[in-house]
Design a protein around this motif. Structure first.
Motif, mmCIF file in Angstrom:
data_model
loop_
_atom_site.group_PDB
_atom_site.id
_atom_site.type_symbol
_atom_site.label_atom_id
_atom_site.label_comp_id
_atom_site.label_asym_id
_atom_site.label_seq_id
_atom_site.Cartn_x
_atom_site.Cartn_y
_atom_site.Cartn_z
ATOM 1 N N ARG A 18 0.839 -1.194 0.000
ATOM 2 C CA ARG A 18 0.000 0.000 0.000
ATOM 3 C C ARG A 18 0.880 1.252 0.000
ATOM 4 O O ARG A 18 2.077 1.189 0.340
ATOM 5 N N GLN A 19 0.280 2.353 -0.390
ATOM 6 C CA GLN A 19 1.002 3.613 -0.433
ATOM 7 C C GLN A 19 1.660 3.899 0.920
ATOM 8 O O GLN A 19 1.011 3.834 1.962
ATOM 9 N N GLY A 20 2.970 4.178 0.887
ATOM 10 C CA GLY A 20 3.691 4.499 2.108
ATOM 11 C C GLY A 20 4.170 3.295 2.894
ATOM 12 O O GLY A 20 4.792 3.453 3.943
ATOM 13 N N GLU A 21 3.880 2.063 2.409
ATOM 14 C CA GLU A 21 4.322 0.843 3.082
ATOM 15 C C GLU A 21 5.344 0.116 2.222
ATOM 16 O O GLU A 21 5.398 0.306 1.003
ATOM 17 N N HIS A 22 6.148 -0.726 2.852
ATOM 18 C CA HIS A 22 7.219 -1.424 2.139
ATOM 19 C C HIS A 22 6.886 -2.886 1.851
ATOM 20 O O HIS A 22 7.428 -3.458 0.898
ATOM 21 N N THR A 23 6.051 -3.487 2.674
ATOM 22 C CA THR A 23 5.729 -4.903 2.502
ATOM 23 C C THR A 23 4.254 -5.057 2.128
ATOM 24 O O THR A 23 3.459 -4.133 2.257
ATOM 25 N N ILE A 24 3.917 -6.260 1.673
ATOM 26 C CA ILE A 24 2.575 -6.521 1.159
ATOM 27 C C ILE A 24 1.734 -7.189 2.238
ATOM 28 O O ILE A 24 2.138 -8.206 2.811
ATOM 29 N N ARG A 25 0.590 -6.643 2.491
ATOM 30 C CA ARG A 25 -0.288 -7.222 3.500
ATOM 31 C C ARG A 25 -0.912 -8.518 2.975
ATOM 32 O O ARG A 25 -1.379 -8.580 1.835
ATOM 33 N N THR A 26 -0.934 -9.536 3.846
ATOM 34 C CA THR A 26 -1.538 -10.806 3.454
ATOM 35 C C THR A 26 -2.979 -10.607 3.008
ATOM 36 O O THR A 26 -3.433 -11.209 2.022
ATOM 37 N N GLU A 27 -3.697 -9.758 3.697
ATOM 38 C CA GLU A 27 -5.104 -9.532 3.355
ATOM 39 C C GLU A 27 -5.258 -8.987 1.945
ATOM 40 O O GLU A 27 -6.251 -9.284 1.249
ATOM 41 N N PHE A 51 6.072 -14.548 3.021
ATOM 42 C CA PHE A 51 4.636 -14.527 2.770
ATOM 43 C C PHE A 51 3.949 -15.692 3.471
ATOM 44 O O PHE A 51 4.573 -16.734 3.738
ATOM 45 N N ASP A 52 2.678 -15.524 3.756
ATOM 46 C CA ASP A 52 1.889 -16.567 4.403
ATOM 47 C C ASP A 52 1.504 -17.596 3.341
ATOM 48 O O ASP A 52 0.416 -17.571 2.766
ATOM 49 N N MET A 53 2.418 -18.516 3.076
ATOM 50 C CA MET A 53 2.226 -19.481 2.002
ATOM 51 C C MET A 53 1.043 -20.411 2.249
ATOM 52 O O MET A 53 0.351 -20.819 1.311
ATOM 53 N N LYS A 54 0.802 -20.733 3.505
ATOM 54 C CA LYS A 54 -0.337 -21.595 3.824
ATOM 55 C C LYS A 54 -1.650 -20.919 3.452
ATOM 56 O O LYS A 54 -2.504 -21.515 2.768
#
Length: 426
Positions: free
Chosen positions: A162-171, A200-203
């Motif tokens: 998301r804008q201003g974030e570095h990692t990707i949210r699982t949601e 990442f939450d691979m499960k």
């Protein structure tokens, strides 16, 4: 009495208590300015195990004394060389032995697997991946899509922070899967993002992908031998990895694949075949009609690189001895210590920012440092003082304290050099 956490005494105390401390002496370390380096670059190339020469010499001797008969004679004939590594690889990735095989190279393996597991059908033709994936993955997906006559800009769905974030949210990943569920043929992304260090939450991703009717696979280049993996239990369809990073098997050495057993006995599954994937009981009849080996072995195309497999095994045997559970426990502690020291030192300096998640389940041993002031000069200062890390454009330093051969004292010494370096930019 326990020493203060930010002290050499504390680091040395932790090393004395470390049940894995003996393994450090089993690796060669490079030198910087004539002194043994603090090596935090296992995320790019793992160190050489000292046992490599011994393992190589066994097969070199077999080649010298048996020549072609080495394929079938001796304690470890080359005909079955791919079987040597199965037990260790299965433990490392959380699989059954018939679900894994050491073979090929990472990107060629990804292409071979995508031939089987990316089968666009009408409007169900999209692939979902993470934005900013490693270039090999981007190029592999782009050309796979083109191979089927599709437009990558339409067929590849990228999920970004998301804008201003570095990692990707699982949601956000799960939402993207749901949004494209009627068009999604395949989810293929990293297990651990090379730039940010996010696991990442691979499960959860696999479960969501299957519910959407897609097949799911992962590039585990930065996860294998580093992050906890349970590929069989998560019902991941396929995965591929290299062996020269955390698996310490030598530059460009043999890679590996995982194919879930639910696909392992399906001869109708599309694939590009070679004779070493053909039923070994009749392989030397040299007849037409491909009959695949059961499990991941059926994706082999050529006989194994015997000398490469030897160096691979030298490291895998160390992994078997150390145990993944113990390695993970030390990794969590070592990376946690590193994070604590960096935050203590950098404070409000504004020079750098840790962009790797703080949650243990969302990272391996790598911490990515986003440099706000000084740029590559900060990295160069590290190197001059004996720290071997990894610079990634435009402005990230990756530091990876590896539990097999790094110590708490290594982390403390890095912190003191960081403190010295930051003083020049604040």
């Amino acid at each position: 009495m326990t020493a203060h956490r930010y002290s050499l005494a504390y680091a040395q105390e932790r090393d004395r208590e470390d049940p894995l401390r003996k393994f450090k002496s089993r690796f060669y370390f490079p030198k910087v300015n004539g002194e043994e380096a603090i090596y935090f670059c296992g995320n790019s190339l793992g160190l050489q195990p000292k046992a490599v020469k011994e393992y190589l010499e066994r097969d070199l001797d077999s080649w010298a004394t048996k020549a072609v008969d080495g394929h079938f004679d001796g304690e470890e004939p080359w005909f079955s060389v791919h079987e040597r590594s199965k037990a260790a690889l299965a433990e490392i990735v959380g699989a059954k032995k018939h679900e894994v095989v050491a073979m090929g190279s990472l990107t060629s393996n990804l292409h071979a697997l995508m031939v089987s597991f990316y089968q666009p059908d009408g409007k169900r033709n999209k692939i979902l991946t993470e934005a900013g994936a490693f270039p090999s993955d981007m190029y592999a997906l782009e050309t796979q899509v083109k191979h089927h006559g599709l437009d990558p800009s339409e067929a590849i769905v990228e999920v970004a922070p998301r804008q201003g974030e570095h990692t990707i949210r699982t949601e956000d990943i799960l939402q993207a899967i749901s949004t494209h569920k009627d068009e999604l043929a395949c989810v293929m992304m990293a297990g651990l993002q090379y730039y940010t260090g996010q696991v990442f939450d691979m499960k959860a991703i696999t479960k969501a992908g299957h519910e959407a009717g897609a097949l799911v696979g992962f590039d585990l280049a930065h996860a294998v031998g580093n992050a906890p993996l349970r590929l069989h239990d998560w019902v991941v369809d396929f995965a591929a990895w290299c062996s020269y990073k955390y698996l310490n098997s030598g530059p460009g050495n043999v890679a590996g694949i995982f194919v879930h057993e639910r696909h392992g006995d399906n001869p109708k599954l599309n694939r590009f075949a070679g004779w070493w994937g053909h039923d070994e009981k009749v392989r030397f009849k040299m007849e037409k009609g491909f009959v695949p080996m059961y499990g991941a072995d059926g994706w082999q195309t050529s006989n194994g690189n015997v000398l490469g497999m030897a160096t691979h095994q030298a490291s895998l045997d160390i992994f078997k001895e150390a145990g993944m559970e113990a390695l993970r426990q030390k990794s969590v502690q070592l990376t946690g210590f590193l994070e604590y020291l960096i935050r203590e030192i950098s404070g409000g300096s504004g020079v750098l920012e840790i962009i790797t998640p703080s949650a243990e389940v969302e990272r391996g041993c790598q911490l990515s440092l986003l440099i706000h002031k000084g740029g590559k000069t900060v990295f160069d200062e590290f190197y001059r003082n004996g720290i071997v890390g990894d610079w990634r454009n435009p402005n990230v330093i990756r530091i990876a304290p590896t539990p097999l051969y790094n110590s708490f004292e290594d982390v403390f010494r890095f912190a003191k050099i960081l403190e010295q370096s930051l003083a020049k930019f604040t």
